[in-house]
Design a protein around this motif. Structure first.
Motif, PDB file in Angstrom:
ATOM      1  N   ARG A  79     -10.015  -6.862  -2.163  1.00  0.00           N
ATOM      2  CA  ARG A  79     -11.073  -5.445  -1.997  1.00  0.00           C
ATOM      3  C   ARG A  79     -10.885  -4.841  -0.876  1.00  0.00           C
ATOM      4  NH1 ARG A  79     -15.273  -6.231  -5.597  1.00  0.00           N
ATOM      5  NH2 ARG A  79     -15.063  -8.569  -5.845  1.00  0.00           N
ATOM      6  N   GLY A  80      -9.759  -5.128   0.150  1.00  0.00           N
ATOM      7  CA  GLY A  80      -9.475  -4.283   1.236  1.00  0.00           C
ATOM      8  C   GLY A  80     -10.107  -4.593   2.450  1.00  0.00           C
ATOM      9  N   ASN A  81      -9.960  -3.704   3.393  1.00  0.00           N
ATOM     10  CA  ASN A  81     -10.500  -3.916   4.870  1.00  0.00           C
ATOM     11  C   ASN A  81     -11.584  -3.277   5.047  1.00  0.00           C
ATOM     12  OD1 ASN A  81     -10.687  -4.261   7.531  1.00  0.00           O
ATOM     13  ND2 ASN A  81      -8.920  -2.654   8.189  1.00  0.00           N
ATOM     14  N   PRO A  82     -12.812  -3.608   5.141  1.00  0.00           N
ATOM     15  CA  PRO A  82     -13.861  -3.122   5.450  1.00  0.00           C
ATOM     16  C   PRO A  82     -14.230  -2.760   6.982  1.00  0.00           C
ATOM     17  CG  PRO A  82     -14.696  -5.440   5.154  1.00  0.00           C
ATOM     18  CD  PRO A  82     -13.065  -5.137   5.014  1.00  0.00           C
ATOM     19  N   GLY A  83     -13.330  -3.410   7.875  1.00  0.00           N
ATOM     20  CA  GLY A  83     -13.360  -3.076   9.247  1.00  0.00           C
ATOM     21  C   GLY A  83     -14.313  -4.059  10.097  1.00  0.00           C
ATOM     22  N   ASP A  84     -14.695  -5.282   9.218  1.00  0.00           N
ATOM     23  CA  ASP A  84     -15.488  -6.112   9.927  1.00  0.00           C
ATOM     24  C   ASP A  84     -15.792  -7.289   8.858  1.00  0.00           C
ATOM     25  OD1 ASP A  84     -16.589  -7.802  11.851  1.00  0.00           O
ATOM     26  OD2 ASP A  84     -17.781  -6.278  12.669  1.00  0.00           O
ATOM     27  N   ARG A  85     -16.297  -8.193   9.293  1.00  0.00           N
ATOM     28  CA  ARG A  85     -16.588  -9.622   8.392  1.00  0.00           C
ATOM     29  C   ARG A  85     -17.794  -9.275   7.781  1.00  0.00           C
ATOM     30  NH1 ARG A  85     -18.666 -14.672   7.798  1.00  0.00           N
ATOM     31  NH2 ARG A  85     -17.633 -16.151   6.478  1.00  0.00           N
ATOM     32  N   ASP A  86     -17.974  -9.199   6.487  1.00  0.00           N
ATOM     33  CA  ASP A  86     -19.554  -9.296   6.033  1.00  0.00           C
ATOM     34  C   ASP A  86     -19.464  -9.846   4.485  1.00  0.00           C
ATOM     35  OD1 ASP A  86     -21.903  -8.403   4.951  1.00  0.00           O
ATOM     36  OD2 ASP A  86     -21.949  -6.606   5.991  1.00  0.00           O
ATOM     37  N   ASN A  95       0.967  -1.238  -0.057  1.00  0.00           N
ATOM     38  CA  ASN A  95       0.055  -0.022  -0.054  1.00  0.00           C
ATOM     39  C   ASN A  95       0.938   1.278  -0.053  1.00  0.00           C
ATOM     40  OD1 ASN A  95      -2.230  -1.502   0.106  1.00  0.00           O
ATOM     41  ND2 ASN A  95      -2.492  -1.489   2.105  1.00  0.00           N
ATOM     42  N   GLY A  96       1.752   1.406  -0.789  1.00  0.00           N
ATOM     43  CA  GLY A  96       2.442   2.619  -1.098  1.00  0.00           C
ATOM     44  C   GLY A  96       3.889   2.639  -0.352  1.00  0.00           C
ATOM     45  N   ALA A  97       3.996   1.707   0.581  1.00  0.00           N
ATOM     46  CA  ALA A  97       5.353   1.554   1.359  1.00  0.00           C
ATOM     47  C   ALA A  97       6.362   0.576   0.887  1.00  0.00           C
ATOM     48  CB  ALA A  97       5.064   1.620   3.061  1.00  0.00           C
ATOM     49  N   LEU A 128     -14.377  -8.947 -11.443  1.00  0.00           N
ATOM     50  CA  LEU A 128     -14.979  -8.810 -10.263  1.00  0.00           C
ATOM     51  C   LEU A 128     -15.383  -7.722  -9.669  1.00  0.00           C
ATOM     52  CD1 LEU A 128     -12.052 -11.249  -8.732  1.00  0.00           C
ATOM     53  CD2 LEU A 128     -14.388 -12.019  -9.253  1.00  0.00           C
ATOM     54  N   ASN A 129     -15.446  -6.773 -10.573  1.00  0.00           N
ATOM     55  CA  ASN A 129     -16.041  -5.273  -9.889  1.00  0.00           C
ATOM     56  C   ASN A 129     -15.349  -4.959  -8.924  1.00  0.00           C
ATOM     57  OD1 ASN A 129     -17.478  -2.998 -10.365  1.00  0.00           O
ATOM     58  ND2 ASN A 129     -19.200  -4.006  -9.175  1.00  0.00           N
ATOM     59  N   MET A 130     -13.856  -4.763  -8.963  1.00  0.00           N
ATOM     60  CA  MET A 130     -12.854  -4.612  -7.843  1.00  0.00           C
ATOM     61  C   MET A 130     -12.179  -3.270  -8.217  1.00  0.00           C
ATOM     62  SD  MET A 130      -9.846  -6.818  -5.984  1.00  0.00           S
ATOM     63  CE  MET A 130     -11.267  -8.326  -5.999  1.00  0.00           C
ATOM     64  N   ARG A 131     -12.251  -2.395  -7.282  1.00  0.00           N
ATOM     65  CA  ARG A 131     -11.559  -1.059  -7.650  1.00  0.00           C
ATOM     66  C   ARG A 131     -10.173  -1.592  -7.649  1.00  0.00           C
ATOM     67  NH1 ARG A 131     -11.031   3.505  -2.749  1.00  0.00           N
ATOM     68  NH2 ARG A 131      -9.170   4.649  -3.551  1.00  0.00           N
ATOM     69  N   ALA A 132      -9.648  -0.800  -8.748  1.00  0.00           N
ATOM     70  CA  ALA A 132      -8.105  -0.947  -8.991  1.00  0.00           C
ATOM     71  C   ALA A 132      -7.443   0.073  -7.867  1.00  0.00           C
ATOM     72  CB  ALA A 132      -7.808  -0.337 -10.162  1.00  0.00           C
ATOM     73  N   PRO A 133      -6.079  -0.446  -7.625  1.00  0.00           N
ATOM     74  CA  PRO A 133      -5.281   0.215  -6.504  1.00  0.00           C
ATOM     75  C   PRO A 133      -5.050   1.557  -7.104  1.00  0.00           C
ATOM     76  CG  PRO A 133      -4.396  -1.853  -6.679  1.00  0.00           C
ATOM     77  CD  PRO A 133      -5.306  -1.815  -8.001  1.00  0.00           C
ATOM     78  N   ASP A 134      -4.876   2.729  -6.553  1.00  0.00           N
ATOM     79  CA  ASP A 134      -4.279   4.007  -6.980  1.00  0.00           C
ATOM     80  C   ASP A 134      -3.000   4.067  -7.422  1.00  0.00           C
ATOM     81  OD1 ASP A 134      -6.566   5.185  -5.915  1.00  0.00           O
ATOM     82  OD2 ASP A 134      -5.658   5.664  -3.897  1.00  0.00           O
ATOM     83  N   ALA A 135      -2.110   2.891  -7.088  1.00  0.00           N
ATOM     84  CA  ALA A 135      -0.821   2.850  -7.814  1.00  0.00           C
ATOM     85  C   ALA A 135      -1.132   1.959  -9.128  1.00  0.00           C
ATOM     86  CB  ALA A 135       0.141   2.036  -6.841  1.00  0.00           C
ATOM     87  N   ALA A 143     -10.454   1.284   0.141  1.00  0.00           N
ATOM     88  CA  ALA A 143      -9.169   1.091  -0.520  1.00  0.00           C
ATOM     89  C   ALA A 143      -8.900  -0.390  -0.595  1.00  0.00           C
ATOM     90  CB  ALA A 143      -8.034   2.092   0.398  1.00  0.00           C
ATOM     91  N   PRO A 144      -8.333  -0.551  -1.828  1.00  0.00           N
ATOM     92  CA  PRO A 144      -7.993  -2.114  -2.022  1.00  0.00           C
ATOM     93  C   PRO A 144      -6.527  -2.246  -1.326  1.00  0.00           C
ATOM     94  CG  PRO A 144      -7.617  -0.793  -4.032  1.00  0.00           C
ATOM     95  CD  PRO A 144      -8.261   0.030  -3.172  1.00  0.00           C
ATOM     96  N   THR A 145      -6.276  -3.491  -1.095  1.00  0.00           N
ATOM     97  CA  THR A 145      -4.901  -3.650  -0.415  1.00  0.00           C
ATOM     98  C   THR A 145      -4.037  -4.214  -1.572  1.00  0.00           C
ATOM     99  OG1 THR A 145      -5.907  -4.514   1.708  1.00  0.00           O
ATOM    100  CG2 THR A 145      -3.502  -5.233   1.112  1.00  0.00           C
TER     101      THR A 145
END
Length: 285
Positions: A94-101, A7-9, A59-66, A110-112
């Protein structure tokens, strides 16, 4: 110690951490690519980048900013890890939504993006390519969208373990009596001078190495048939081989205990391996 991109680092591998709530961990909700590196240069990178974009779209997944900086990031990974020969693995989830769903994360999550390297000195001259691989057949029990390069690799891993338990190198998967592909590669047979491999569809991965090898074969005026072939056809083939970014062109000398060509690599597979490596190095970046 390897340097990992997250993620950029650029981080030491011991410091690269992903949340337990990441969709890749909880749902296998991610895609990946593996790019080979030979002599410090990237092999078939444009093809891998294009397929990554397709997987994300399917998969209709957001592309990373990078996304637009992937070539620069790959080159930086080569430099930071002093990578001469080996692989660069890239994964987007697809990233971290903060909980399982089960539902996708909220818009804007943000995607990972992760990249790491694997050093494989001299792997273009792997001993397995000299002796040829032995494979077994197993039922293809994967999901139906194998054309999307997802991280859902449990069954291919199980199939590789079946092959290991059988004392062979890999497994070819069978659906309705026909070979789909290998656990991590595209499958081919050669009969009467014809290269036969399954046509592109949802049934198989649209291999980047596959596309290059078929292009080189066509330029060499080899006859190519893109169609499904049965396990029986494979057992009675003149030759067999498989292709992937990490194996290039790998001769197959035995299927389910039946030896092909007396258990020695065939001339078509051997020549295609030579041509693929030679031509890919010319266009490496």
């Amino acid at each position: 110690m390897r340097t990992v991109y997250l993620n950029g680092a650029y981080l030491p591998e011991t410091e690269a951490k992903v949340s337990v709530f990441d969709r890749g961990f909880l749902m296998a909700d991610g895609v990946y690519e593996v790019t080979s590196v030979l002599g410090g240069k990237l092999i078939d990178f444009p093809g891998h980048a294009k397929r990554l974009a397709r997987s994300l779209s399917e998969l209709n997944m957001r592309a990373p900013d990078a996304m637009g900086d992937l070539l620069e990031i790959h080159r930086e990974m080569v430099t930071r890890n002093n990578l001469t020969d080996g692989l660069i693995y890239l994964q987007v989830t697809r990233g971290n939504p903060g909980d399982r769903d089960f539902h996708y994360p909220p818009a804007g999550t943000a995607p990972t993006l992760v990249l790491f390297t694997q050093s494989k000195p001299g792997f273009a001259h792997a001993p397995l390519a000299q002796r040829g691989a032995r494979v077994i057949s197993v039922l293809d029990l994967r999901w139906g969208r194998r054309d999307i390069k997802t991280v859902q690799l449990l069954y291919p891993s199980m199939a590789k373990m079946m092959a290991q338990a059988a004392g062979v190198d890999d497994a070819w998967m069978i659906q309705d009596g026909h070979v789909t592909e290998g656990t991590s590669n595209n499958a081919y047979i050669v009969k009467d001078g014809r290269i036969i491999t399954r046509a592109l569809s949802h049934d198989i991965l649209h291999g980047i190495t596959r596309a290059a090898v078929l292009r080189f074969a066509d330029e060499a005026q080899m006859r190519i048939e893109e169609r499904s072939f049965t396990l029986d056809e494979a057992l009675n083939a003149d030759e067999a081989f498989f292709t992937s970014a990490s194996a290039f062109v790998m001769p197959v000398v035995e299927i389910d205990g039946t030896a092909l060509r007396g258990g020695t690599p065939g001339p078509v597979a051997t020549r295609l391996r030579e041509v693929y490596i030679e031509e890919s190095l010319k266009s490496a970046i």
